[in-house]
Structure formats: C-alpha cells, structure tokens
Motif scaffolding. Sequence first.
Motif, short mmCIF file in Angstrom:
data_model
loop_
_atom_site.label_atom_id
_atom_site.label_comp_id
_atom_site.label_asym_id
_atom_site.label_seq_id
_atom_site.Cartn_x
_atom_site.Cartn_y
_atom_site.Cartn_z
N GLU A 1 -20.16 49.10 -42.22
CA GLU A 1 -19.84 49.10 -40.81
C GLU A 1 -18.32 49.13 -40.63
O GLU A 1 -17.60 48.37 -41.28
N ALA A 2 -17.82 50.02 -39.79
CA ALA A 2 -16.39 50.07 -39.51
C ALA A 2 -15.98 48.85 -38.69
O ALA A 2 -16.65 48.49 -37.71
N LEU A 3 -14.92 48.22 -39.09
CA LEU A 3 -14.44 47.04 -38.38
C LEU A 3 -13.88 47.43 -37.01
O LEU A 3 -13.03 48.33 -36.91
N SER A 4 -14.34 46.77 -35.98
CA SER A 4 -13.77 46.97 -34.65
C SER A 4 -12.38 46.32 -34.59
O SER A 4 -11.98 45.58 -35.50
N ALA A 5 -11.65 46.59 -33.53
CA ALA A 5 -10.33 45.97 -33.36
C ALA A 5 -10.46 44.44 -33.35
O ALA A 5 -9.65 43.73 -33.96
N ALA A 6 -11.50 43.94 -32.69
CA ALA A 6 -11.71 42.49 -32.65
C ALA A 6 -12.07 41.96 -34.03
O ALA A 6 -11.63 40.86 -34.41
N ALA A 7 -12.84 42.73 -34.80
CA ALA A 7 -13.22 42.29 -36.15
C ALA A 7 -12.03 42.29 -37.10
O ALA A 7 -11.95 41.46 -38.01
N VAL A 8 -11.10 43.22 -36.92
CA VAL A 8 -9.87 43.22 -37.73
C VAL A 8 -9.08 41.95 -37.44
O VAL A 8 -8.55 41.30 -38.35
N ARG B 1 -8.91 55.45 -39.73
CA ARG B 1 -8.75 54.89 -38.38
C ARG B 1 -7.66 55.64 -37.64
O ARG B 1 -6.74 56.23 -38.23
N THR B 2 -7.73 55.57 -36.32
CA THR B 2 -6.71 56.19 -35.48
C THR B 2 -5.95 55.16 -34.65
O THR B 2 -5.16 55.52 -33.77
N ASP B 3 -6.17 53.87 -34.95
CA ASP B 3 -5.45 52.82 -34.23
C ASP B 3 -4.23 52.39 -35.05
O ASP B 3 -3.78 53.10 -35.95
N GLU B 4 -3.70 51.23 -34.75
CA GLU B 4 -2.48 50.75 -35.41
C GLU B 4 -2.69 50.42 -36.88
O GLU B 4 -1.72 50.15 -37.60
N TYR B 5 -3.92 50.45 -37.36
CA TYR B 5 -4.20 50.13 -38.75
C TYR B 5 -4.54 51.37 -39.59
O TYR B 5 -4.99 51.24 -40.73
N GLY B 6 -4.36 52.56 -39.03
CA GLY B 6 -4.69 53.77 -39.77
C GLY B 6 -3.71 54.88 -39.52
O GLY B 6 -2.92 54.86 -38.57
N GLY B 7 -3.75 55.89 -40.42
CA GLY B 7 -2.89 57.06 -40.26
C GLY B 7 -1.69 57.03 -41.19
O GLY B 7 -1.79 57.41 -42.36
N SER B 8 -0.56 56.57 -40.72
CA SER B 8 0.68 56.57 -41.50
C SER B 8 0.65 55.49 -42.59
O SER B 8 -0.18 54.57 -42.56
N ASN C 1 1.11 52.13 -40.96
CA ASN C 1 -0.09 51.60 -40.32
C ASN C 1 -1.13 51.15 -41.32
O ASN C 1 -1.79 50.12 -41.14
N ARG C 2 -1.29 51.91 -42.41
CA ARG C 2 -2.30 51.54 -43.41
C ARG C 2 -1.92 50.25 -44.15
O ARG C 2 -2.79 49.54 -44.65
N CYS C 3 -0.64 49.96 -44.22
CA CYS C 3 -0.18 48.72 -44.86
C CYS C 3 -0.07 47.56 -43.87
O CYS C 3 0.24 46.43 -44.27
N PRO D 1 -2.58 44.17 -44.55
CA PRO D 1 -2.16 43.28 -45.64
C PRO D 1 -0.81 42.63 -45.40
O PRO D 1 -0.63 41.44 -45.70
N LEU D 2 0.13 43.37 -44.83
CA LEU D 2 1.44 42.78 -44.57
C LEU D 2 1.36 41.70 -43.49
O LEU D 2 2.00 40.65 -43.60
N ARG D 3 0.58 41.95 -42.47
CA ARG D 3 0.42 40.95 -41.41
C ARG D 3 -0.23 39.68 -41.96
O ARG D 3 0.18 38.55 -41.62
#
Length: 362
Positions: free
Chosen positions: A141-148, A191-198, A201-203, A206-208
């Motif tokens: 299941e893909a994590l929703s923004a709330a699940a992230v 993903r196309t939100d702040e956690y995917g793409g570049s 964003n992909r890092c 873990p950094l947060r």
Amino acid sequence: MKLLEPIATSSLSLTNRIVMAPMSRRRVEDEGVPSELLARYYAQRASAGLIIAESTVVSRDGMGISRLPGIYSAAQIAGWKKVTDAVHAQGGKIFVQLVHSGRIGHSLNIPGGGAPVAPSAIAAKGTISTPAGTHPLPVPEALSAAAVEEMYELHLQATRNALAAGFDGVELHAAHGYLMEQFMHPAANQRTDEYGGSIENRCHLPLRILEGMVAIAGADRVGIRLSPFASLNGLSAYEEEAATHLYLAAKLNQLKIRYVHLSDQSSNGFPPIPPAFISLLRQQFHQWLILAGGYNSCTAQDALQQFNADLIAFGRPFISNPDLVARIAQRQPFAPADKTTFYEGGAKGLIDYPSFCCPATT
C-alpha cells in the motif's frame, strides 16, 4: 594495532574500534519481545567496542520478516532493558538499529495481519518466507501524506523508547532495500509530493527522521546504515545512486550525527562499494565512518588506513566467536559458524559457542 585502540568523543567512549554489526537472529517468540537468550547472547559479545543490536522494528506493520524484535511496546522496552543492562554489566556499549521493512514483507508476517506499506504501490521482485510457506512479495500500500507523517512520529517514538530501554544510541537502517532506502530509490519511489522526484525530495524523509532523532538523543547518539550499490531486495543500480548518497552524506555532516555505517555486500555476491566512492563520501562526512563487509583482522586493519575509517564492523565472525576481540588481540583463528542455526531456533547456535580460553556457558 589500530583496530584495538580506543576511540572517544566527549560523550561516547569505546574501548576499541571493533563493532559487532547488526544481524537478525530471529529468536523472538512473543510479539517482538526480546528474550533472556538475547540478553546472554549480547552480553557474551560485550568486549566489542560497540554492539549494534539487530534490526528492531518501529511498528507492527514494519515487521515484514517474521520473528524480529520490536521497540514500540512496553513489553519490548522491558525486554530490551534486560539486554542493555547485561551488556553494560560487562562494560560494553550498545546501540539499536531501528527499521521498518516497508514493501519487503507479507501480511502473514505482520502481527494481526495488515498489508506492507511503501512509498509507492510497487512490488519488489522476489519471494518472502512466511509461517505458511514462501510467497511472492506483494504489492504494498502506498503511504498517504498522513501515513508518512505517522511514520516520522513512529521513528521518533522508537528513539525515545530506545533511550528508555537503556541503549547508548540509535542507528537508522537506511540500507538493504528496506523502507528508508525505498524512499531514496527512484524505482521504489514514484511519488509526486515533497517526498518524491528529486534527490533532495527522496532523501527528505530519512533526513527529517534523523533531525528528530538528534533532537531527542543528541547527535553523538545517532548513526545511520547505508548500502550504496548493493542492489538488495529488488533495488537495482540507478544513475543517481552515487549522487544520492553523497548528497545525503553532506546533509548528515551538517547534522553532525556520530557515524555513517557503510554495508558492503560483495562477500555475499553483490556489487561492491567502489573505493573511489568511499573516498568521496569521506570528503563529505567528517564524523566516524564504520565499514562493514566480510572483513577479517588483517583486511580490517588495512581498511582503517586505506579509507581513513574509524571503526570496522564484523558480522558473522561474532556469531561463532563471542570472544572475537580477544582472538584478534591474541592472533587466534576465528571459529567457523553453523549456518543452519543462523536464524530462528533457541540456544543452539546463539549462546553455545565457546571462547578459545573458556567453555561455553548455556
């Protein structure tokens, strides 16, 4: 021998530069609660400068592989407290490796059922063992923004729990194809939100999480494990692999976390970490560098010099050599391990290996 020299900061002092690498032994009977056997197992190996306890899940749905310990319940914290007390009684230091398996899992391995989760709904190639046999890895299941956001909070709570359990620090498992590396890898993260793409964003996750861990535990009590180029658990090589990890290393240096722990899997038949990459990473990250990957006492000593590393982690040699540090110091041969007892079972193959100077105590 540099391998046997102490190393210290103002708040963390190790008696030598030998690390016991995290290794899943899958000896947990109850729901993720470490047993008395694990306390004895780690205490026997407390002469290591640092023990990094095995992969320990931050939530129920993180237990993609069966019989892993957890650190999300009061009973698990109490179980781990027995382990850390036993290690500290022998003069040792012990961190715990925090993990979420992500898409490398199956509902039959998750307590209470439930589907594996991941950055995107993309299955990894391969199969996984369950109590009901071997099955293909399912589509997660893909994590929703709330699940992230919840995943972030789970890791921070696990950090608090680890400190309550008496651990000297925490290591974030961002290697071997599990959830944190799934976020970093473009084949698993679409993903196309702040956690995917570049790369940035992909890092981001873990950094947060690491920023939060540092705020709770202090930078000297936080590390991370990475396995660039290993191609484990369905994550193959990709064009930006070096750039992704070097970007991450520079950010980790700004956070001043205590160490980066590189896991080279070439001794297991996977691609190695190129020496040139390690040199580049060393230019970016200036705190402790731990190298792991099929070392013996001679190659470990060479690696400390060649790569300007600070510590060397030993995995399987610690399984069958509870006295590994003494064997290295006295130039004794390493005892072979029984591979049939690596995973699951009881005391056999866990706490019954003798020291070269002493019989086993079971």
